[in-house]
Design a protein around this motif. Structure first.
Motif, PDB file in Angstrom:
ATOM      1  N   LEU A  25       0.824  -1.199   0.000  1.00 38.00           N
ATOM      2  CA  LEU A  25       0.000   0.000   0.000  1.00 38.00           C
ATOM      3  C   LEU A  25       0.865   1.259   0.000  1.00 38.00           C
ATOM      4  O   LEU A  25       1.940   1.277   0.608  1.00 38.00           O
ATOM      5  CB  LEU A  25      -0.908   0.023   1.232  1.00 38.00           C
ATOM      6  N   GLU A  30      -1.582   4.028   4.230  1.00 38.69           N
ATOM      7  CA  GLU A  30      -1.305   3.476   5.558  1.00 38.69           C
ATOM      8  C   GLU A  30      -1.491   4.548   6.625  1.00 38.69           C
ATOM      9  O   GLU A  30      -2.121   4.314   7.667  1.00 38.69           O
ATOM     10  CB  GLU A  30       0.114   2.921   5.623  1.00 38.69           C
ATOM     11  N   ALA A 139     -11.475  -5.363   0.624  1.00 35.99           N
ATOM     12  CA  ALA A 139     -11.030  -4.278   1.507  1.00 35.99           C
ATOM     13  C   ALA A 139     -10.408  -4.831   2.787  1.00 35.99           C
ATOM     14  O   ALA A 139      -9.540  -4.185   3.387  1.00 35.99           O
ATOM     15  CB  ALA A 139     -12.205  -3.359   1.841  1.00 35.99           C
ATOM     16  N   VAL A 142      -6.811  -5.211   2.144  1.00 38.60           N
ATOM     17  CA  VAL A 142      -6.137  -3.911   2.180  1.00 38.60           C
ATOM     18  C   VAL A 142      -5.783  -3.536   3.614  1.00 38.60           C
ATOM     19  O   VAL A 142      -4.641  -3.151   3.915  1.00 38.60           O
ATOM     20  CB  VAL A 142      -7.022  -2.820   1.539  1.00 38.60           C
ATOM     21  N   GLN A 143      -6.739  -3.672   4.536  1.00 35.39           N
ATOM     22  CA  GLN A 143      -6.448  -3.264   5.903  1.00 35.39           C
ATOM     23  C   GLN A 143      -5.462  -4.214   6.578  1.00 35.39           C
ATOM     24  O   GLN A 143      -4.716  -3.814   7.476  1.00 35.39           O
ATOM     25  CB  GLN A 143      -7.719  -3.121   6.719  1.00 35.39           C
TER      26      GLN A 143
END
Length: 234
Positions: A25, A30, A139, A142-143
């Motif tokens: 990312l 971030e 998602a 992503v986290q």
């Protein structure tokens, strides 16, 4: 100095030593996730509540002793909410962060994989629900890739997460202990013929096993790269 002690100011600096496959990312993304950590926690708690509702029918047909292994995705979002919340309060728990990392990688990839593998059979879902499930789970991946900013993934903590998700694989696909396998309900029977002579159960099992191994590799590789960086630092 450990990663946990470096987090006292609530916003640990980005680690430029990690290769892009471990920290894919942009740093700005971030930073945004950490700056609005409580919002991230709240969103994940809402997702957890929705997920437990979504699994309500499966709870009703599963023996209570096996309930902890039923709500895979809701537990993953709960893990990340608790992990980020603990970090924000200055009490980061490495085992909880590792569980969050594994859960969000594994379920964040497995659900879109399953939605694609059985796309024709999921035609009963409203397109809005189909896309919501697909993109909301991505998602989660992503986290997961923000969590290296709040933990250095000690091996014992990775072990805790690996054992939990190994047990999940066992009861989902191999040794259900009570009743039938406890994987998320899919829209075809388990013995439906698929591609490469696999049946439906084999297809979803292959996906989840692969993603658990991927999460294990990524967590341990992050640990090794952080250790190497600290050792080479003047």
């Amino acid at each position: 100095m450990t990663a946990s002690s470096q987090m006292a100011d609530r916003e640990q600096a980005a680690d430029d030593s990690l290769p892009s496959y471990l920290a894919p990312l942009p740093t700005t993304l971030e930073d945004l996730g950490l700056r609005f950590a409580w919002l991230v926690v709240a969103i994940n708690l809402v997702g957890t509540a929705f997920g437990f509702w979504y699994y309500s029918a499966q709870f009703s047909r599963t023996a209570p002793a096996l309930w902890p292994w039923v709500p895979d995705s809701p537990l993953a979002t709960l893990f990340v909410a608790l992990a980020i919340g603990a970090w924000k309060l200055g009490r980061e728990q490495p085992w909880l962060t590792a569980l969050a990392f594994f859960g969000n990688i594994v379920l964040g990839l497995w659900t879109p994989y399953t939605l694609l593998a059985f796309a024709d059979s999921y035609a009963y879902l409203h397109p809005a629900m189909y896309h919501f499930l697909f993109w909301s789970h991505l998602a989660m991946v992503v986290q997961a890739f923000v969590l290296h900013r709040i933990s250095d993934f000690p091996v014992w903590a990775v072990g805790v997460a690996a054992v939990w998700y190994w047990s999940n694989l066992i009861v989902d696909y191999f040794v259900p202990v009570v009743g039938d396998p406890h994987h998320t309900i899919i829209p075809v029977s388990r013995d439906t013929a698929m591609f490469l002579e696999a049946d439906a159960l084999g297809v979803i099992a292959a996906g989840e096993v692969s993603f658990v191994l991927l999460a294990l590799f990524l967590a341990l590789a992050t640990r090794v790269k952080k250790f190497e960086s600290a050792r080479n630092r003047p």
